[in-house]
Motif scaffolding. Structure first.
Motif, PDB file in Angstrom:
ATOM      1  N   PHE A 139       0.840  -1.200   0.000  1.00 34.12           N
ATOM      2  CA  PHE A 139       0.000   0.000   0.000  1.00 34.12           C
ATOM      3  C   PHE A 139       0.873   1.247   0.000  1.00 34.12           C
ATOM      4  N   ARG A 140       0.592   2.161  -0.909  1.00 35.33           N
ATOM      5  CA  ARG A 140       1.333   3.425  -0.938  1.00 35.33           C
ATOM      6  C   ARG A 140       0.368   4.547  -1.277  1.00 35.33           C
ATOM      7  N   ASN A 141       0.442   5.599  -0.473  1.00 36.67           N
ATOM      8  CA  ASN A 141      -0.476   6.712  -0.672  1.00 36.67           C
ATOM      9  C   ASN A 141       0.036   7.589  -1.817  1.00 36.67           C
ATOM     10  N   GLU A 142      -0.105   7.097  -3.036  1.00 34.72           N
ATOM     11  CA  GLU A 142       0.517   7.754  -4.192  1.00 34.72           C
ATOM     12  C   GLU A 142      -0.449   8.721  -4.874  1.00 34.72           C
ATOM     13  N   ILE A 143       0.128   9.724  -5.479  1.00 34.58           N
ATOM     14  CA  ILE A 143      -0.643  10.563  -6.401  1.00 34.58           C
ATOM     15  C   ILE A 143      -0.350   9.989  -7.767  1.00 34.58           C
ATOM     16  N   LYS A 172       8.614   2.533 -19.003  1.00 35.05           N
ATOM     17  CA  LYS A 172       8.443   2.738 -17.556  1.00 35.05           C
ATOM     18  C   LYS A 172       8.894   1.497 -16.796  1.00 35.05           C
ATOM     19  N   GLU A 173       9.234   1.725 -15.526  1.00 37.21           N
ATOM     20  CA  GLU A 173       9.712   0.613 -14.692  1.00 37.21           C
ATOM     21  C   GLU A 173       8.677  -0.489 -14.538  1.00 37.21           C
ATOM     22  N   LEU A 174       9.175  -1.708 -14.786  1.00 37.72           N
ATOM     23  CA  LEU A 174       8.343  -2.885 -14.599  1.00 37.72           C
ATOM     24  C   LEU A 174       8.840  -3.635 -13.362  1.00 37.72           C
ATOM     25  N   TRP A 175      10.181  -3.776 -13.308  1.00 36.32           N
ATOM     26  CA  TRP A 175      10.786  -4.698 -12.353  1.00 36.32           C
ATOM     27  C   TRP A 175      12.121  -4.096 -11.914  1.00 36.32           C
ATOM     28  N   VAL A 197       8.986  -6.898  -8.332  1.00 34.97           N
ATOM     29  CA  VAL A 197       8.117  -6.564  -9.469  1.00 34.97           C
ATOM     30  C   VAL A 197       6.696  -6.294  -8.987  1.00 34.97           C
ATOM     31  N   GLY A 198       5.972  -5.475  -9.736  1.00 37.13           N
ATOM     32  CA  GLY A 198       4.551  -5.265  -9.479  1.00 37.13           C
ATOM     33  C   GLY A 198       3.774  -6.226 -10.366  1.00 37.13           C
ATOM     34  N   ILE A 199       2.959  -7.080  -9.739  1.00 34.38           N
ATOM     35  CA  ILE A 199       2.213  -8.079 -10.518  1.00 34.38           C
ATOM     36  C   ILE A 199       1.187  -7.379 -11.415  1.00 34.38           C
ATOM     37  N   ASN A 200       0.612  -6.288 -10.907  1.00 33.76           N
ATOM     38  CA  ASN A 200      -0.372  -5.568 -11.717  1.00 33.76           C
ATOM     39  C   ASN A 200       0.283  -4.912 -12.928  1.00 33.76           C
ATOM     40  N   ARG A 201       1.569  -4.538 -12.773  1.00 37.63           N
ATOM     41  CA  ARG A 201       2.281  -3.990 -13.938  1.00 37.63           C
ATOM     42  C   ARG A 201       2.570  -5.102 -14.939  1.00 37.63           C
ATOM     43  N   LEU A 202       2.843  -6.314 -14.431  1.00 38.85           N
ATOM     44  CA  LEU A 202       3.028  -7.436 -15.361  1.00 38.85           C
ATOM     45  C   LEU A 202       1.735  -7.644 -16.142  1.00 38.85           C
ATOM     46  N   VAL A 229      -3.928   0.394 -14.137  1.00 37.11           N
ATOM     47  CA  VAL A 229      -3.364  -0.211 -12.918  1.00 37.11           C
ATOM     48  C   VAL A 229      -1.846  -0.058 -12.826  1.00 37.11           C
ATOM     49  N   PHE A 230      -1.260   0.799 -13.674  1.00 36.48           N
ATOM     50  CA  PHE A 230       0.200   0.947 -13.624  1.00 36.48           C
ATOM     51  C   PHE A 230       0.651   1.417 -12.243  1.00 36.48           C
ATOM     52  N   ARG A 231      -0.044   2.393 -11.698  1.00 32.07           N
ATOM     53  CA  ARG A 231       0.318   2.902 -10.368  1.00 32.07           C
ATOM     54  C   ARG A 231      -0.962   3.088  -9.565  1.00 32.07           C
ATOM     55  N   THR A 232      -1.112   2.317  -8.519  1.00 34.36           N
ATOM     56  CA  THR A 232      -2.320   2.390  -7.707  1.00 34.36           C
ATOM     57  C   THR A 232      -1.906   2.465  -6.239  1.00 34.36           C
ATOM     58  N   ILE A 233      -2.868   2.806  -5.371  1.00 38.80           N
ATOM     59  CA  ILE A 233      -2.488   2.937  -3.960  1.00 38.80           C
ATOM     60  C   ILE A 233      -2.427   1.570  -3.284  1.00 38.80           C
ATOM     61  N   GLU A 234      -3.067   0.579  -3.896  1.00 36.45           N
ATOM     62  CA  GLU A 234      -3.027  -0.784  -3.371  1.00 36.45           C
ATOM     63  C   GLU A 234      -2.619  -1.665  -4.537  1.00 36.45           C
ATOM     64  N   PHE A 235      -1.573  -2.427  -4.375  1.00 38.44           N
ATOM     65  CA  PHE A 235      -1.093  -3.205  -5.521  1.00 38.44           C
ATOM     66  C   PHE A 235      -0.391  -4.458  -5.019  1.00 38.44           C
ATOM     67  N   GLU A 236      -0.107  -5.333  -5.951  1.00 36.10           N
ATOM     68  CA  GLU A 236       0.472  -6.614  -5.564  1.00 36.10           C
ATOM     69  C   GLU A 236       1.936  -6.655  -5.999  1.00 36.10           C
ATOM     70  N   GLN A 237       2.783  -7.091  -5.091  1.00 38.49           N
ATOM     71  CA  GLN A 237       4.204  -7.187  -5.437  1.00 38.49           C
ATOM     72  C   GLN A 237       4.658  -8.640  -5.397  1.00 38.49           C
ATOM     73  N   GLY A 238       5.630  -8.944  -6.205  1.00 40.57           N
ATOM     74  CA  GLY A 238       6.329 -10.225  -6.124  1.00 40.57           C
ATOM     75  C   GLY A 238       7.775  -9.868  -5.826  1.00 40.57           C
TER      76      GLY A 238
HETATM   77  P1  ATP Z   1       8.137   3.659  -9.076  1.00 44.08           P
HETATM   78  O1  ATP Z   1       9.459   4.351  -9.304  1.00 44.08           O
HETATM   79  O2  ATP Z   1       7.410   3.304 -10.336  1.00 44.08           O
HETATM   80  O3  ATP Z   1       7.269   4.375  -8.065  1.00 44.08           O
HETATM   81  P2  ATP Z   1       9.478   2.094  -7.147  1.00 44.08           P
HETATM   82  O4  ATP Z   1      10.870   2.168  -7.620  1.00 44.08           O
HETATM   83  O5  ATP Z   1       9.023   2.929  -6.001  1.00 44.08           O
HETATM   84  O6  ATP Z   1       8.462   2.278  -8.378  1.00 44.08           O
HETATM   85  P3  ATP Z   1       9.777  -0.387  -5.832  1.00 44.08           P
HETATM   86  O7  ATP Z   1       9.654   0.134  -4.457  1.00 44.08           O
HETATM   87  O8  ATP Z   1      11.114  -0.777  -6.337  1.00 44.08           O
HETATM   88  O9  ATP Z   1       9.096   0.607  -6.852  1.00 44.08           O
HETATM   89  O10 ATP Z   1       8.741  -1.583  -6.004  1.00 44.08           O
HETATM   90  C1  ATP Z   1       8.984  -2.692  -6.832  1.00 44.08           C
HETATM   91  C2  ATP Z   1       7.955  -2.825  -7.921  1.00 44.08           C
HETATM   92  O11 ATP Z   1       6.642  -2.677  -7.416  1.00 44.08           O
HETATM   93  C3  ATP Z   1       8.074  -1.772  -9.015  1.00 44.08           C
HETATM   94  O12 ATP Z   1       9.023  -2.146  -9.972  1.00 44.08           O
HETATM   95  C4  ATP Z   1       6.675  -1.764  -9.590  1.00 44.08           C
HETATM   96  O13 ATP Z   1       6.535  -2.788 -10.572  1.00 44.08           O
HETATM   97  C5  ATP Z   1       5.800  -2.098  -8.412  1.00 44.08           C
HETATM   98  N1  ATP Z   1       5.138  -0.908  -7.881  1.00 44.08           N
HETATM   99  C6  ATP Z   1       5.669   0.036  -7.092  1.00 44.08           C
HETATM  100  N2  ATP Z   1       4.749   0.966  -6.778  1.00 44.08           N
HETATM  101  C7  ATP Z   1       3.605   0.594  -7.397  1.00 44.08           C
HETATM  102  C8  ATP Z   1       2.284   1.133  -7.457  1.00 44.08           C
HETATM  103  N3  ATP Z   1       1.960   2.226  -6.794  1.00 44.08           N
HETATM  104  N4  ATP Z   1       1.363   0.494  -8.196  1.00 44.08           N
HETATM  105  C9  ATP Z   1       1.662  -0.638  -8.861  1.00 44.08           C
HETATM  106  N5  ATP Z   1       2.883  -1.196  -8.833  1.00 44.08           N
HETATM  107  C10 ATP Z   1       3.844  -0.610  -8.115  1.00 44.08           C
END
Ligand code: ATP
Length: 480
Positions: A222-226, A309-312, A353-358, A232-241
């Motif tokens: 969970f991240r309180n992102e703008i 954009k960053e995937l992994w 990695v962010g699973i939702n980004r995958l 789903v590229f960047r959301t406040i709740e997301f799944e990480q691997g």
């Molecule tokens: P970004 O620079 O895009 O904010 P980050 O460098 O903060 O990402 P990490 O903390 O390294 O991201 O997290 C690992 C992975 O989790 C990222 O490569 C990305 O795929 C995914 N991720 C991070 N933040 C988010 C988000 N808000 N929504 C969806 N996926 C995310």
């Protein structure tokens, strides 16, 4: 991107979160197709990184965690993004994204920037960030200066009336206990990685792991992102691997391990998910954007419709996290080398990695417009349904019955759907849009010869296959 977002809504992949109440920014819900796709990607990831490796184990830590974890990890003090508000239209956005997008879409900025701001006013550091179009690591004052000097307009209303750049923390605090203040405060985890570090001792003591080994975890963060949209590229709740790969730096070279992990990540994306290599690239973090404890960080980036954009992320984090947790918790997190008796506080390489980004990546990569149809050319392994079964005509009972029998048999092996709506052509188009690799049609001949027509999604070629061979036929195709 708009076409993909619209297909995702129309066909049940992704819906805006809390939609009937007007929506909740930066949250999304996965529909029936999206749920299957997400689950398939997660299973594939787990199989590839945990099940098939003898040097990896899994973990599932809690989402709510002790505030001290996040103090020790540095997140409470430093896990912050820079934001800026437009005073005119009140749009709020990430200052780094605003500047980077402006630089990327205004190529002449790089050439202009030295003359606009003058060599004196702008430091070498800022110029270098501008030339790489990566401003992470600059202070809020430097970011404010850039917005002002580059005369960046608001992408929403085009006015230049900005607040100063400010930092905001990304962690979500949680009030614990029924009475406020009674139970203290925790945090929703901002990354899955910390759950791995704080359980390192438990895993070592309760399993037979030996260095080098990895602990993998998949779950919500969970991240309180703008965020500026982009589904789903960047959301406040997301799944990480995330994986923490622990090693003894005296016995293994971090550079070699780093290279190995790069190859493994690349292999997963190109061979398991079958994403086109031409849409991928590595980007090395600059000194300014890399965390102070990391010796090397690289991002695997995908070419989304809104840019690479960053995937992994892949980072060598030294033993910074274990050291912090050991110092603050006062628990011994070292392990002892069984041969030499040496105490080791292992270092880590972290692929995250962010699973939702995958998921978004495979949708973008698979989306294909042809003359008469839109096809999601998803790899069959991750397609929501593997097979759709149709009776040629919905009002012929014996055809429907036979189709149902085939469906009942195949559903024991794969996700299958039975469809008798509309005409065959429309059913094909609907299955193409959700990426179903094979369609099986039961026609009048099937009642005589016990064979059906199998139509391939990508080629639209059809072939007759005996009903009794169907499950083997699809198993072989999925394994190839
Ligand atoms: P970004 O620079 O895009 O904010 P980050 O460098 O903060 O990402 P990490 O903390 O390294 O991201 O997290 C690992 C992975 O989790 C990222 O490569 C990305 O795929 C995914 N991720 C991070 N933040 C988010 C988000 N808000 N929504 C969806 N996926 C995310």
């Amino acid at each position: 991107m708009e076409k993909i977002v619209s297909l995702c809504k129309r066909r049940g992949f992704i819906y805006p979160g809390s939609e009937i109440y007007g929506g909740l920014a930066n949250t999304y819900d996965y529909g029936p197709m999206g749920t299957e796709l997400l689950r398939n990607i997660k299973n594939l990831w787990w199989k590839y990184f945990v099940q098939k490796r003898s040097d990896m184990v899994g973990l599932d830590a809690s989402l709510i965690s002790h505030h001290k974890i996040w103090e020790a990890s540095g997140h409470v003090a430093g896990f912050a993004d820079a934001m800026i508000d437009c005073k005119n239209c009140k749009a709020r956005m990430r200052a780094d994204h605003l500047i980077e997008n402006f630089i990327e879409t205004n190529a002449d900025v790089i050439a202009r920037s030295t003359t606009i701001v003058g060599d004196e006013a702008i430091s070498k550091k800022i110029l270098s960030a501008v030339s790489k179009s990566k401003v992470e690591g600059l202070s809020v004052e430097e970011l404010s200066l850039l917005v002002e000097k580059l005369k960046i307009p608001c992408p929403n209303c085009e006015k230049r009336n900005w607040t100063p750049v400010r930092k905001f923390n990304l962690l979500f605090p949680v009030q614990l206990g029924i009475v406020e203040g009674e139970g203290g405060m925790g945090y929703l985890r901002g990354e899955t990685a910390q759950g791995i570090f704080i359980n390192f001792r438990n895993v070592v003591d309760s399993t037979r792991v030996r260095l080098p080994f990895g602990i993998a975890q998949m779950g919500k963060s969970f991240r309180n992102e703008i965020t500026p949209g982009n589904s789903v590229f960047r959301t406040i709740e997301f799944e990480q691997g995330e994986i923490e790969y622990f090693f003894d730096p005296d016995n293994a070279s971090w550079n070699e391990l780093f290279e190995k992990w790069k190859n493994t990540m690349w292999d997963f994306v190109t061979r398991e998910l079958r994403v086109m290599a031409t849409n991928l690239r590595w980007r090395v973090h600059t000194n300014e954007e890399r965390s102070f404890y990391s010796e090397r960080t690289e991002d695997l980036e995908y070419k989304f419709p809104f840019g690479f954009k960053e995937l992994w992320g892949l980072a060598y984090r030294t033993n910074y996290d274990l050291t912090q947790h050991m110092n603050i918790s006062k628990k011994d997190l070292t392990i002892t080398d069984p041969h030499t008796g040496k105490k080791i506080l292992p270092h880590v390489i972290e692929p995250a990695v962010g699973i939702n980004r995958l998921l978004l990546m495979v949708l973008v990569d698979a989306y294909t417009e042809e003359e008469k149809r839109v096809v999601l050319k998803l790899h069959p392994r991750i397609a929501p349904y593997k097979v759709a079964v149709f009776p040629l005509l919905a009002n012929k009972e014996n055809l429907v019955e036979k189709a149902k029998e085939i469906y009942d048999d195949l559903k024991e092996h794969f996700m299958v759907v039975l469809d008798d709506r509309g005409n065959i052509g429309k059913r094909y188009l609907a299955q193409d849009e959700i990426g179903t690799p094979w369609c099986v049609t039961v026609d009048f001949d099937s009642l005589e010869d016990d064979m059906v027509t199998v139509r391939d999604r990508n080629t639209t070629q059809q072939e007759r296959v005996p009903i009794k061979n169907l499950s083997n036929y699809f198993h072989n195709k999925l394994d190839s």
